[in-house]
Enzyme design. Structure first.
Site, PDB file in Angstrom:
ATOM      1  N   GLU A  71      32.426  40.421  76.766  1.00 49.66           N
ATOM      2  CA  GLU A  71      32.182  38.985  76.860  1.00 49.66           C
ATOM      3  C   GLU A  71      32.541  38.327  75.535  1.00 49.66           C
ATOM      4  OE1 GLU A  71      31.074  36.613  78.764  1.00 49.66           O
ATOM      5  OE2 GLU A  71      29.785  37.414  80.353  1.00 49.66           O
ATOM      6  N   HIS A 131      31.476  29.752  70.964  1.00 51.94           N
ATOM      7  CA  HIS A 131      30.898  28.462  70.564  1.00 51.94           C
ATOM      8  C   HIS A 131      29.537  28.632  69.897  1.00 51.94           C
ATOM      9  CE1 HIS A 131      34.293  26.923  72.602  1.00 51.94           C
ATOM     10  NE2 HIS A 131      33.813  25.771  73.002  1.00 51.94           N
ATOM     11  N   HIS A 147      33.055  28.493  82.466  1.00 53.01           N
ATOM     12  CA  HIS A 147      32.449  29.739  82.014  1.00 53.01           C
ATOM     13  C   HIS A 147      32.044  30.608  83.201  1.00 53.01           C
ATOM     14  CE1 HIS A 147      30.356  32.023  78.843  1.00 53.01           C
ATOM     15  NE2 HIS A 147      29.594  32.410  79.848  1.00 53.01           N
ATOM     16  N   ARG A 181      23.064  43.052  78.796  1.00 55.95           N
ATOM     17  CA  ARG A 181      22.407  42.802  80.091  1.00 55.95           C
ATOM     18  C   ARG A 181      23.395  42.873  81.252  1.00 55.95           C
ATOM     19  NH1 ARG A 181      19.980  38.929  77.048  1.00 55.95           N
ATOM     20  NH2 ARG A 181      21.102  37.218  78.024  1.00 55.95           N
ATOM     21  N   SER A 191      37.734  32.612  77.838  1.00 56.43           N
ATOM     22  CA  SER A 191      37.088  31.529  77.101  1.00 56.43           C
ATOM     23  C   SER A 191      38.195  30.580  76.705  1.00 56.43           C
ATOM     24  CB  SER A 191      36.373  32.110  75.883  1.00 56.43           C
ATOM     25  OG  SER A 191      36.110  31.083  74.948  1.00 56.43           O
ATOM     26  N   HIS A 225      31.264  35.118  72.851  1.00 51.61           N
ATOM     27  CA  HIS A 225      30.181  34.186  72.539  1.00 51.61           C
ATOM     28  C   HIS A 225      30.639  33.330  71.365  1.00 51.61           C
ATOM     29  CE1 HIS A 225      25.592  33.742  73.074  1.00 51.61           C
ATOM     30  NE2 HIS A 225      26.214  33.397  74.165  1.00 51.61           N
ATOM     31  N   GLY A 238      37.138  41.353  83.525  1.00 52.83           N
ATOM     32  CA  GLY A 238      37.778  40.448  82.575  1.00 52.83           C
ATOM     33  C   GLY A 238      36.987  39.176  82.439  1.00 52.83           C
ATOM     34  N   GLU A 261      18.832  28.951  79.171  1.00 53.54           N
ATOM     35  CA  GLU A 261      19.483  30.243  78.999  1.00 53.54           C
ATOM     36  C   GLU A 261      18.697  31.120  78.041  1.00 53.54           C
ATOM     37  OE1 GLU A 261      23.652  29.613  78.282  1.00 53.54           O
ATOM     38  OE2 GLU A 261      23.824  28.380  80.079  1.00 53.54           O
TER      39      GLU A 261
END
Lengths: 259, 958
Positions: free
Chosen positions: B291, B295, B226, B314, B748, B293, B745, B518
């Site tokens: 991005e 999983h 990741h 963010r 995943s 997300h 870029g 996180e």
């Protein structure tokens, strides 16, 4: 008088303060964006303004219910300040979340601020929706309105259904001309969803008080102040004075003429 | 202190909208034993107040005086046959409402030491335990973050946790065998490979000591797929139909090479910061990041998607010296929403539930942030059942002279925003691995819960601090938490951190948990000591917490301490550059596929309706309307357009600066169906589609910036990796042809799901191309809805016999072989000429011709404009092989535009397009009917627009 001064209140989760300030600026006001903590710390700063705006957003995440936590803050820290501000003949505008705050503080419809006669609750659809609606002005004394001019503005909310406590309140809202706007179709006729986007009683989209110097409405006038805001602008649609600008222009004009 | 308990519920006569919704969801599961559902919001408040004050809290704060009642304590529930289920957040899960209630009680003049909230459901009907369990698990709660408490008297567990007592832990590895190294990696969820474990082993052998737990965890996070993208950066031996090609670094020699070769002066910062940055105007730059997300969204769709959008916002906030977010994008891939519940493998949520959760998660976070969600797409395929894909993007603007960071040794490390909790532990490593049917329980701690208002507050104050030049550098806490944020900022310097100074949501976190959590809504800034007071004054004024946790040094070492005890001492160089280099094998064998033979028909109206109603093509209005796409006041082209505000726009256009007519256009392109035939052409189709979407609204062809997001299966399998190599090659070729650099870029990988029965569900290769360009004057833009009867309809671009992977084949359960290709010489020429035509004011409307082909594009333009179209295929520009009516109607050939031109501008348009495949094919008509005739003047499609629109809108009108 000198250039009218407007204060646009910020708070945690308020997010339409920039474009609302921009609209007031276009209308000719001098605008300051001020955080509510600053105003609570120094309530006298309100003395230099003639227009107070509660803009849209999700104050405190709309936790508990939309506008509730900010309304609670206003009630406990700024109630008398705002009352005095209004008594001096000034204007208060609440848009979307700001309208919810005005209703939940009792500033609107303003029968008796210590008791709630109206609330704004979940849309019948139980979901947030962004869509354009037609608004027919209903009140004869609200200084923000242009009688006879139907406005085309977007709503974007999940809790916009205006509900009075009972029929007596509803009757009084009508007889005292406290309904500022109602949702209509493009021919000016009331109708069901999606013409009335949230199931508001009588299609109420905005309220004023007995002075006509307070306006709260769910739709966003600050989102229709540029020719390219109109959803049909590529089809040549849209008046020369954008619909949303009328509300800000009328406010500034009123202040220039009366204060 | 025993908490006050308040129950808030609808007054008689007022609808319980949430209860009704839940009842609908229960019935949708096929359970008809429940007669009614009523709900209550429960507040558990610990505050030293008397009965009278408690009553004020209940009546003035918690309940709406008009439509709600409140009961202090447990309200008696007397109806027979009721089941009471209370859903509480697991301890440690963020509860934003509770935080607001604490604030509000303080405003009322009392201090609450703890507030918790819960939802109570009262189900009426005779239900056995099994049914109750299904309802509790499938509808009311999510195991990952919530506990269900049954019955009217059970109390939730105490929220108070024991404080943590320091106990320094070592994980000895110096003497382990290879097997033992791998066992350790697995046991501790490090997801490190043997060669990585061996590299770490050697490092500590050299150091002459054993690693601590936090040292190994830091390495695992920093080296996770990741965070470092080791697969895309690996060296590759690629075998393509028997021929071998070698890459030393796949990414650098494909996607990134195009950017370097193009070397555009308007690219300010590419592939280095949290988002790619390009020039906007003289003073301003614009950045874009997308991005995934995936999983987390599979486990907790609502929370996973919310933190997906929260996280990507963010990125611009942490780009350069901090950008102001101005637009969100979202692209989702799900299993088919009408899948039968019993066909869903264990450990997987139903795709419809995932979709509803994901959409509401993005909605609630994006809307609360006050950022318009303006562009996106939704794809359905059963191979996304186990691994739904959630792509979230954000565009931001920043000062052109603040696009770079300059932290120095001696700067203080300041954590700003949310507190640190136990949420999201191991997110980065977890998202780098394969999902299994046990993930639900094993990785529940990897799910993060967001609080958009904390992030919004943090954004508000950071923009002020940035404007006052009070910090030297900024980055976000994303995957890897403080570990990656401070690790990256201190990479060239060194950092000293006191972990016990990090503010916590609750007691009990170990030093390792603090370092790798996180938890959301945290940013890290580097501040000169002399500016600390001024910057903290800005944060304090708006109730945003900021804490000095350490100092950037010049030691090139990462030193962590807890209560004075050193717990980590790693060389920055080893942490960041020590990850071993990989070599991978890729294989691509061109599959042997054939074109199906479908019996010709005389009328294709029904086929058109079926394609319009297929989930991928159908209207996504249900999703789009739930997003605020106009906040910030810059909306120029909205996602829905046309006379009834419901036609599908090609790209979004927003003016990020309200006093300027300069605008940004944003679009995307993706078509996983083509990847089954050839991922090379799939990728090029995505690039071409994203670009022509921009062109359709009038954006500049010479300022296009691209973003790549690869979502793939297990790339240890050579044939899976081979398909990724093919797609990367296409990215280079496409970027060069269109002169459109990639600026950012992300990938995943390992999107596979191991079912209980041993089978694996692997996603199709899925490459999302996002694109952004400039519009010099927003008032020149066009939309896709036809405007005026009598106007001419032109088709620009060549239609080939390319039904491979098309929706026409899909409705007939075929794949085919002739996948749409891109003519890399012609496509950019067409784009440039279309831009010229739109810029010269010749074009009344323009629509991209893509999924479903020409017939679908014509239908969409017609019903969006509330008018009809009369079109003849006679003059349609086609290749020699494209004579069949089906190919002409439904082929998904790239680089095509359908264009509406006023009659008196037709000559000028034709003249401008001279030498290109362009033809007038028909007229806009008043009668709102789509009528298409073939070369022999026979009607092949005829339907009124109302019917076509209904076919298109009905499937996802939820």
């Amino acid at each position: 008088m000198a250039q009218p001064k407007a204060i646009v209140l910020r708070a945690a989760g308020i997010n339409c303060d920039n474009e609302t300030s921009h609209a007031l600026d276009l209308a000719g006001a001098q605008v300051d964006r001020v955080h509510i903590n600053q105003l609570i710390g120094q309530p006298s700063m309100l003395d230099q303004y003639q227009i107070l705006v509660f803009p849209g957003g999700f104050s405190y995440g709309d936790d508990v219910s939309a506008g509730k936590i900010l309304a609670n803050q206003v009630i406990h820290h700024l109630h008398d300040t705002i009352r005095a501000f209004l008594d001096r003949g000034n204007l208060v505008l609440g848009i979307c979340n700001g309208f919810q705050v005005l209703v939940k503080t009792g500033i609107l419809p303003g029968f008796d601020t210590r008791q709630s006669h109206v609330t704004i609750t979940y849309n019948d659809s139980d979901k947030f929706e962004d869509r354009w609606v037609y608004l027919k002005p209903q009140s004869d004394h609200c200084v923000f309105l242009e009688p006879g001019r139907t406005l085309y503005l977007p709503v974007a909310h999940g809790e916009g259904k205006v509900v009075p406590t009972d029929d007596a309140v509803l009757t009084r809202l009508q007889s005292d001309h406290l309904v500022a706007f109602s949702y209509v179709d493009k021919d000016g006729e009331p109708g069901p969803y999606p013409i009335n986007p949230n199931g508001s009683v009588l299609g109420i989209a905005g309220l004023t008080d007995s002075t006509g110097r307070v306006l709260g409405l769910m739709p966003h006038p600050e989102r229709h102040i540029h020719a390219t805001h109109h959803p049909h602008w590529t089809r040549g649609a849209g008046p020369s004075e954008c619909d949303g600008m009328t509300i800000f222009n009328n406010a500034v004009t009123y202040v220039k003429g009366h204060l | 202190m025993k908490p006050w308990r308040f129950e808030v519920f609808s007054k008689p006569g007022f609808p319980d909208v949430h209860g009704n919704k839940v009842l609908e969801d229960i019935r949708a599961l096929g359970i008809d034993l429940v007669d009614a559902v009523t709900t209550a919001q429960v507040f558990l408040v610990e505050a030293p107040v008397d009965d009278a004050f408690a009553a004020r809290i209940a009546n003035e704060l918690l309940a709406d005086p008009v439509c709600e009642d409140v009961h202090t304590g447990r309200r008696p529930i007397t109806e027979p046959q009721t089941t009471i289920i209370e859903v509480h957040l697991k301890s440690g899960v963020t509860d934003p409402v509770a935080q607001s209630v604490v604030t509000a009680i303080a405003d009322m003049g009392a201090e609450a030491t703890s507030v918790r909230t819960a939802r109570q459901y009262v189900l009426q009907g005779t239900l056995d335990q099994a049914v109750i369990d299904v309802i509790a698990k499938r509808v009311l709660s999510n195991d990952c973050i919530e506990d269900c408490i049954l019955g009217g008297s059970a109390e939730p567990p105490s929220p108070h946790l024991k404080p943590y007592a320091l106990s320094l832990t070592h994980w000895p590895i110096r003497d382990l065998t290879d097997d033992q190294l791998m066992a350790l990696s697995k046991e501790k969820d490090l997801f490190l490979t043997l060669i990585e474990m061996q590299t770490i082993q050697r490092y500590f052998q050299t150091q002459g000591r054993e690693p601590t737990d936090v040292e190994l965890e830091s390495l695992a996070q920093t080296w996770s797929e990741h965070c470092v993208h080791k697969t895309l950066k690996s060296s590759v031996d690629m075998t393509h139909d028997g021929d071998t090609i070698h890459y030393d670094n796949l990414l650098k020699e494909t996607v990134f090479k195009a950017t370097q070769d193009l070397n555009k002066p308007w690219c300010i910062s590419v592939f280095s910061d949290n988002a790619g940055v390009v020039e906007f105007d003289e003073d301003t730059a614009v950045c874009f990041k997308v991005e995934t997300h995936n999983h987390p969204s599979a486990l907790d769709p609502y929370g996973g998607a919310a933190t997906g959008i929260g996280g990507v916002i963010r990125d611009p906030m942490g780009t350069g010296m901090g950008a102001k977010p101005v637009a969100n994008t979202d692209v989702f891939c799900f299993g088919l929403p009408d899948k039968k519940l019993e066909e869903i493998p264990k450990g997987i949520l139903h795709p419809k539930r995932i979709m509803k959760g994901v959409v509401s998660g993005v909605r609630d976070y994006g809307n609360r942030m006050g950022i318009p969600t303006v562009n996106g797409a939704v794809y359905f395929d059963d191979r996304y059942l186990g691994n739904p894909l959630v792509y979230c993007g954000n565009v931001g603007i920043l000062d052109k002279n603040k696009c770079f960071k300059h932290q120095q040794s001696g700067n203080l490390i300041v954590v700003v925003g949310g507190r640190t909790g136990r949420d999201g532990i191991h997110g980065a490593t977890f998202s780098s691995g394969e999902m299994t049917h046990e993930h639900e329980s094993v990785f529940s701690h990897a799910v993060q819960i967001g609080n958009a208002i904390t992030e919004k507050k943090t954004l508000d104050v950071l923009l002020q601090a940035n404007a006052a030049n009070l910090y030297e550098s900024i980055t976000d806490c994303g995957a890897g938490g403080l570990s990656s944020a401070i690790g990256e900022m201190g990479e060239a310097l060194g950092a000293d951190v006191d972990l016990d100074k990090v503010p916590l949501k609750y007691a009990g976190l170990s030093y390792t948990e603090i370092w790798i959590s996180e938890a959301q809504e945290r940013m890290v800034i580097a501040v000169k000591p002399e500016n600390l007071k001024a910057v903290q004054a800005i944060f304090d004024a708006e109730d945003v917490e900021s804490t000095v946790v350490g100092t950037f040094t010049d030691t090139k070492k990462l030193i962590l301490r807890y209560q004075g005890q050193q717990v980590c001492d790693l060389d920055m160089e080893f942490l960041h550059d020590g990850v071993p280099k990989y070599s991978r094998q890729g294989v691509w064998q061109t599959p042997v596929l054939t074109e199906p033979t479908l019996a010709p028909k005389s009328d294709y109206t029904d086929d058109l309706k079926e394609i319009l109603g297929s989930y991928n093509v159908a209207s996504k209005e249900w999703v789009i309307r739930q997003y605020d796409h106009e906040v910030q006041g810059g909306s120029v082209i909205k996602p829905l357009t046309g006379v009834d505000n419901d036609g599908p726009s090609d790209a979004a256009v927003v003016r990020p600066k309200l006093d300027s007519n300069r605008a940004v256009a944003i679009s995307c392109g993706m078509n996983p169906c083509y990847g089954d035939i050839d991922p090379y052409w799939m990728a090029l189709a995505g690039i071409d589609e994203a670009i022509r979407n921009l062109i359709c609204v009038g954006a500049r062809p010479d300022r296009i910036a691209l973003l790549d997001n690869f979502c793939w299966g297990n790339c240890h399998k050579p044939e899976v990796f081979g398909s990724l190599v093919r797609a990367s090659q296409a990215c280079y070729d496409g970027a060069m042809a269109f002169s459109a650099p990639f600026i950012s870029g992300k990938d995943s990988l390992n999107n596979e799901f191991a079912c209980e029965d041993g089978t694996t569900i692997c996603i199709p290769p899925t490459l999302l191309i996002s694109a952004m360009s400039l519009v010099d004057d927003a008032r020149q833009c066009v939309t896709m809805d036809v405007k005026q009867a009598g106007n001419h309809i032109f088709v620009v671009g060549l239609t080939h016999d390319e039904l491979g992977g098309s929706h026409y084949y899909k409705i007939h359960h075929e794949i085919g072989a002739h996948v749409p290709k891109v003519d890399l010489t012609l496509a950019p020429r067409l784009a440039r000429k279309m831009y010229e035509a739109i810029g010269s004011g010749l074009v009344a409307s323009c629509h991209d011709c893509s999924e479903g082909g020409l017939a679908v594009a014509l239908a969409e333009m017609g019903f969006a404009g509330g008018l009809g179209l009369d079109v003849s295929l006679t003059g349609l520009p086609v290749s020699d092989d494209c004579q069949a009516v089906t190919s002409q109607l439904f082929s998904e050939s790239n680089s095509r535009y359908v264009v509406e031109i006023e009659p008196d501008k037709a000559d000028q348009f034709t003249h401008l397009m001279a030498g290109l495949p362009v033809a007038c094919v028909g007229l806009v008509t008043q009668d709102a009917v789509l009528h298409i005739t073939d070369a022999g003047n026979r009607t092949v499609v005829k339907a009124d627009m109302v019917t076509l629109k209904e076919a298109w809108q009905a499937p996802l009108r939820w």
